[in-house]
Design an enzyme around this catalytic site. Structure first.
Site, mmCIF file in Angstrom:
data_model
loop_
_atom_site.group_PDB
_atom_site.id
_atom_site.type_symbol
_atom_site.label_atom_id
_atom_site.label_comp_id
_atom_site.label_asym_id
_atom_site.label_seq_id
_atom_site.Cartn_x
_atom_site.Cartn_y
_atom_site.Cartn_z
ATOM 1 N N TYR A 7 30.881 48.321 -29.233
ATOM 2 C CA TYR A 7 31.017 46.764 -28.609
ATOM 3 C C TYR A 7 31.133 46.268 -29.738
ATOM 4 C CZ TYR A 7 26.194 45.795 -28.957
ATOM 5 O OH TYR A 7 25.301 44.804 -29.287
ATOM 6 N N ASP A 26 28.455 48.242 -22.128
ATOM 7 C CA ASP A 26 28.806 48.068 -23.505
ATOM 8 C C ASP A 26 30.338 48.251 -23.923
ATOM 9 O OD1 ASP A 26 26.022 46.876 -23.746
ATOM 10 O OD2 ASP A 26 25.118 47.979 -25.422
ATOM 11 N N HIS A 63 23.137 46.552 -16.631
ATOM 12 C CA HIS A 63 23.159 46.909 -17.977
ATOM 13 C C HIS A 63 24.172 48.257 -17.889
ATOM 14 C CE1 HIS A 63 23.840 44.823 -21.511
ATOM 15 N NE2 HIS A 63 23.194 45.716 -22.021
ATOM 16 N N TYR A 85 19.174 51.633 -17.346
ATOM 17 C CA TYR A 85 18.815 50.256 -17.137
ATOM 18 C C TYR A 85 19.006 49.672 -15.351
ATOM 19 C CZ TYR A 85 18.538 50.908 -22.428
ATOM 20 O OH TYR A 85 18.078 50.423 -23.677
ATOM 21 N N ASP A 99 24.073 39.456 -22.115
ATOM 22 C CA ASP A 99 23.979 40.588 -23.544
ATOM 23 C C ASP A 99 25.773 41.369 -22.157
ATOM 24 O OD1 ASP A 99 22.137 40.182 -23.625
ATOM 25 O OD2 ASP A 99 21.915 42.105 -25.354
ATOM 26 N N ARG A 103 20.231 35.163 -29.953
ATOM 27 C CA ARG A 103 21.905 36.166 -29.543
ATOM 28 C C ARG A 103 22.627 36.727 -27.664
ATOM 29 N NH1 ARG A 103 22.252 40.491 -33.572
ATOM 30 N NH2 ARG A 103 21.823 42.857 -31.815
ATOM 31 N N ILE A 112 21.801 34.658 -25.205
ATOM 32 C CA ILE A 112 22.656 33.510 -25.077
ATOM 33 C C ILE A 112 23.508 32.718 -25.690
ATOM 34 C CG2 ILE A 112 22.163 30.919 -24.941
ATOM 35 C CD1 ILE A 112 18.814 31.329 -25.296
ATOM 36 N N GLY A 113 23.916 33.657 -26.658
ATOM 37 C CA GLY A 113 24.824 33.538 -27.291
ATOM 38 C C GLY A 113 26.130 34.497 -27.288
ATOM 39 N N TRP A 114 26.055 35.656 -27.081
ATOM 40 C CA TRP A 114 26.484 36.554 -25.811
ATOM 41 C C TRP A 114 27.040 35.681 -24.656
ATOM 42 C CZ3 TRP A 114 29.330 40.246 -28.515
ATOM 43 C CH2 TRP A 114 27.980 41.071 -29.396
#
Length: 881
Positions: free
Chosen positions: A73, A124, A168, A172, A179, A249, A251-253
């Protein structure tokens, strides 16, 4: 619900107007003399500089294309950023690189994707579809549309939580991570918009809203990294199911997912306003935690300045991109958020970008990876302890996108003519087009001249800097009695910290506990050097994440261990001696007549672990399988776990507690010139497990169990991980005592394919089988494309070629094994009860076995063939005893 852009309270707004004197350029038309330049370049120029730099670095070693690269990804996020950069600058400067990279993974019509496996149910793996859709729009080539359809089809069958959220990954279960929203939702939305699938938008809105519902913390105004519906993960709060920390990161995704979704989301959709509201509160929360000194964001969001925390690149790039794009589309109030965007971008350029003497650009301080589960507890110490690297694609892609959005935001519109045709060295020539760069299939032509050379071309031993770190310099005692553990650890740490080299064990004897290798470290034993390993189990605590007989667990550290490292080696003419015996490790499982207790200690522990491996996949929680002290599961000698670029060369290995060399979930492995002598219970010599691209050559095996045993996980636990062992070459090796010479199984639930063994010698009355396959209907697994040639066999105890589907549990299971496409040629033997012994199942026969140009002498019994289909013998000579 209103969609009016949100305004931050005055106390939260970051005011930079005085610093940038920006009132003249926003919201009015900007002028060329204002703030459009950062450290001398416009944002778009910075995107081109990093894009050119990184493309040149990656292309030089073909690090993104198949077979070297992965269906990844992050890599495809970077590719998509380059394609969007092409559109912004009006050039096709990056299209050939992006197209060649994508094509290397696709067959001619795009309906098959190399390194993609639907059964993984890995969210992913959907994310690369964004780049495929961009390529389809640019080129109109159908293969990109077809490949995108393959990924879209995964979403129809992807496992979900009880309220409809995508897991996910299969491994998992019951978990949603921030993410994962970026991995699927933007592709899902764009696909629906392109190909008129309106129901996709409803599902995307559901995913975003579920993640918000389960992970939002109103007090902090942030989303937690993950959520476990089952509340069974160790990291999960037993009431809320949430993970314990806010990771920037992640939260950024989530923020990038929402701005990318909204770009293609129908403007009249009833849930569009809900997504905008979630985006607004997400970014409002993020601005609260922007570092006032640098404008960047911290690795662990809420603990700015805490010891160990650091200002992290990938998240900072993601936040700047998401806010800039949201302003450009009107989802955020420009006057309120523009100062935060500008301060963040300035911080990235001033604090995270390095320009090298040759003009190339590097993005520094990127967190390499973080996750949850499998030993990753989501704690503060965990997040700050993960490796920090340069130019991670999870940062370079968002950096390029951020420059594009800043160019729009500042209304610079740098003309294409202002961008040089190339900033650096020309792109290296392609390693091959899509038809020639990929490994041929195992059925195309002669596998020895098609498949094997392609595998060998990918296997390259790591090379290390010419720096040496003698353990004696760090205090290792030279009397052979004092403990050298701390000195070895210090030497490894120093070597790793300095960028790599050779940790030297000089001639002499040194006593040590477990050794944990780190990236770019070569542990080198001079001739005459011996490392003696403690036999006290206490020395191998605390437990680490490991695998034992194909089952993942937390257990004693292996004697030499590496976890998620790369470029590691164990070399030299010295000796590794585990000192195992019946008074310590071996006595746990196999007892001399005079020892006590009469029942092996390991039996109960092994039965407990195997029962856990047989549980339904959905109920597995590896983090709770804690063994170590109080249990009796012996550690392997050498185990690289999830590592790549591994070399084990020339050492002698003696007296292991358990298996000797056991790479797990690793790749690019060379085992060369190694001598193994170890006759304890289960003392296999070399066991590649769920690993790929492996060369084992010029080795000598004299073992208490199988000499080489290729494995891929046991029962349901192996099917959960679902990673095969593949692309393995064994040549010029000597095999003495052992149950089997080259063995495949029995822990083979994750499959095995493309194994080549040639020019080997096998001879011992204590070697049971030369070429051995063992599995059953509990293990299952597909074994295919197996090739043996030029094997010289002396005496074996049972059969030269031995296949047994009824090993241990036999047919008492629901997972019928598969063995097919086996070629055995130019094999000779001197003495054996059977030449060929093949036992399959009526409902799962052994298929497509070819034996040719072979001579079996001293054979005592006829071949045994039970449930075998399509066996072909050509020029096979059998001489009865």
């Amino acid at each position: 619900m209103t969609t009016t852009p949100i305004r931050l309270p005055a106390c939260l707004a970051v005011s930079l107007a005085a610093v940038f004197a920006f009132t003249a350029c926003c919201p009015k038309k900007s002028t060329p003399a204002t703030v459009q330049k950062f450290a001398g370049s416009t944002p778009l120029e910075w995107s081109v500089r990093l894009g050119d730099s990184e493309m040149a670095r990656l292309a030089k070693n073909n690090r993104m294309s198949f077979p070297t690269g992965s269906w990844d990804y992050a890599n495809f996020l970077f590719l998509n950023s380059l394609l969007n950069l092409d559109a912004r600058i009006g050039q096709k400067r990056y299209l050939p690189f992006a197209q060649r990279t994508a094509d290397s993974f696709l067959d001619d019509d795009g309906r098959a994707i190399r390194k993609y496996k639907l059964a993984d149910h890995n969210i992913d793996n959907i994310a690369p579809g964004r780049a495929l859709l961009t390529l389809y729009k640019v080129t109109q080539e159908q293969r990109y549309r077809n490949a995108a359809q393959v990924l879209r089809d995964q979403l129809n069958v992807h496992p979900r939580t009880s309220d409809g959220g995508f897991w996910h990954k299969q491994r998992y279960p019951h978990q949603m991570w921030l993410d994962g929203l970026f991995m699927a939702s933007p592709f899902y939305t764009e696909f629906g918009a392109l190909f008129n699938e309106p129901a996709d938008f409803d599902d995307v809105a559901k995913q975003i809203k579920l993640m918000d519902k389960h992970s939002w913390d109103a007090a902090a105004q942030l989303h937690y990294h993950g959520y476990d519906e089952s509340r069974t993960q160790d990291w999960a709060d037993k009431t809320t199911g949430r993970s314990p920390n806010f990771w920037s990161r992640a939260i950024g995704w989530y923020a990038m997912a929402m701005v990318d979704v909204l770009e293609n989301f129908p403007k009249n959709h009833p849930e569009r306003a809900d997504i905008i509201a979630i985006l607004q509160k997400t970014l409002a929360g993020i601005v609260k935690y922007q570092d006032p000194e640098t404008g960047l964001w911290w690795q662990v969001t809420v603990f700015g300045g805490r010891e160990g925390n650091y200002r992290e690149a990938t998240a900072s790039c993601m936040f700047v991109y998401a806010m800039a794009k949201a302003i450009n589309h009107g989802w955020l109030e420009r006057d309120t958020y523009l100062p935060a965007v500008l301060k963040g971008y300035e911080g990235i350029i001033n604090h995270l970008i390095e320009t090298k003497p040759d003009g190339t650009v590097t993005l520094t301080r990127c967190c390499k990876v973080s996750g949850l589960g499998y030993g990753r507890d989501g704690s503060y110490d965990y997040y700050i302890g993960e490796p920090i690297v340069n130019n991670d694609a999870k940062g370079t892609g968002p950096f390029v996108f951020a420059g594009i959005e800043l160019d729009r935001l500042l209304r610079i519109d740098t003309p294409a003519s202002a961008i040089p045709a190339t900033l650096f060295a020309p792109l290296p020539p392609a390693a091959g087009d899509a038809k020639t760069s990929a490994a041929p299939t195992a059925t195309a032509g002669d596998p020895w001249t098609t498949v094997m050379p392609a595998i060998l071309a990918r296997i390259k031993a790591p090379v290390f800097p010419d720096h040496e770190y003698p353990i004696t310099r760090y205090g290792a005692p030279t009397d052979g009695k004092g403990d050298a553990s701390d000195a070895i650890r210090a030497a490894i740490d120093a070597c790793h910290r300095d960028g790599g080299g050779r940790v030297l064990v000089p001639a002499g004897t040194f006593l040590t506990g477990p050794i944990h290798l780190k990236s770019n470290v070569n542990l080198h034993l001079d001739e005459g050097a011996t490392l003696l390993f403690h036999t006290d189990p206490q020395r191998y605590m605390p437990v680490v994440f490991t695998r034992w007989e194909g089952v993942e667990l937390m257990n004693f550290s292996p004697l030499i261990y590496a976890y998620e490292q790369e470029n590691i080696a164990i070399t030299g003419k010295g000796t590794l001696d585990g000192q195992a015996g019946y008074d310590n490790w071996w006595g746990w499982v196999k007892l001399d007549e005079n020892t006590k207790p009469k029942i092996p200690l390991a039996r109960a522990s092994r039965n407990k672990l195997m029962a856990e491996a047989d549980r339904p996949i959905a109920g597995m929680d590896v983090s709770k399988r804690v063994y170590g002290l109080g249990e009796y599961i012996r550690p392997p000698f050498i185990q690289p776990y999830r590592c790549k670029n591994i070399l084990i060369e020339d050492v002698t290995i003696l007296r292991s507690p358990f298996w000797e060399i056991n790479p797990v979930l690793s790749q690019n492995i060379t085992v060369r010139g190694v001598t193994i002598r170890s006759h304890g219970a289960n003392n296999d010599g070399c066991d590649p497990e769920s690993s790929r691209d492996i060369l084992i050559e010029n080795c000598s095996f004299d073992t208490g169990d199988d000499c080489i045993a290729i494995k891929s996980g046991r029962n349901n636990d192996g099917r959960r991980v679902a990673v095969p062992s593949e692309n393995i070459i064994i040549r010029n090796c000597d095999f003495k005592d052992g149950h089997g010479g080259v063995t495949i199984g029995s822990e083979i639930s994750g499959d095995c394919r493309n194994v080549f063994a040639e020019n080997c010698r096998m001879d011992s009355p204590n070697l049971d089988q030369a070429l051995r396959f063992k599995t059953n209907a509990v293990r299952g697994g597909v074994i295919e494309n197996i090739f043996f040639r030029n094997i010289q066999v002396g005496r074996v105890g049972k059969a030269v070629v031995h296949v047994d589907f009824k090993y241990e549990e036999g047919d008492k299971g629901d997972y019928m094994p598969v063995l097919r496409n086996v070629l055995i040629e130019k094999v000779t033997s001197k003495s054996s009860p059977h030449a060929i012994y093949l036992r399959g199942f009526a409902q799962a026969p052994i298929r497509d076995i070819t034996i040719r140009d072979c001579t079996f002498e001293g054979v005592e019994k006829d071949d045994f063939l039970e449930h075998v289909e399509n066996i072909t013998k050509t020029n096979v000579r059998v001489v009865r005893k």
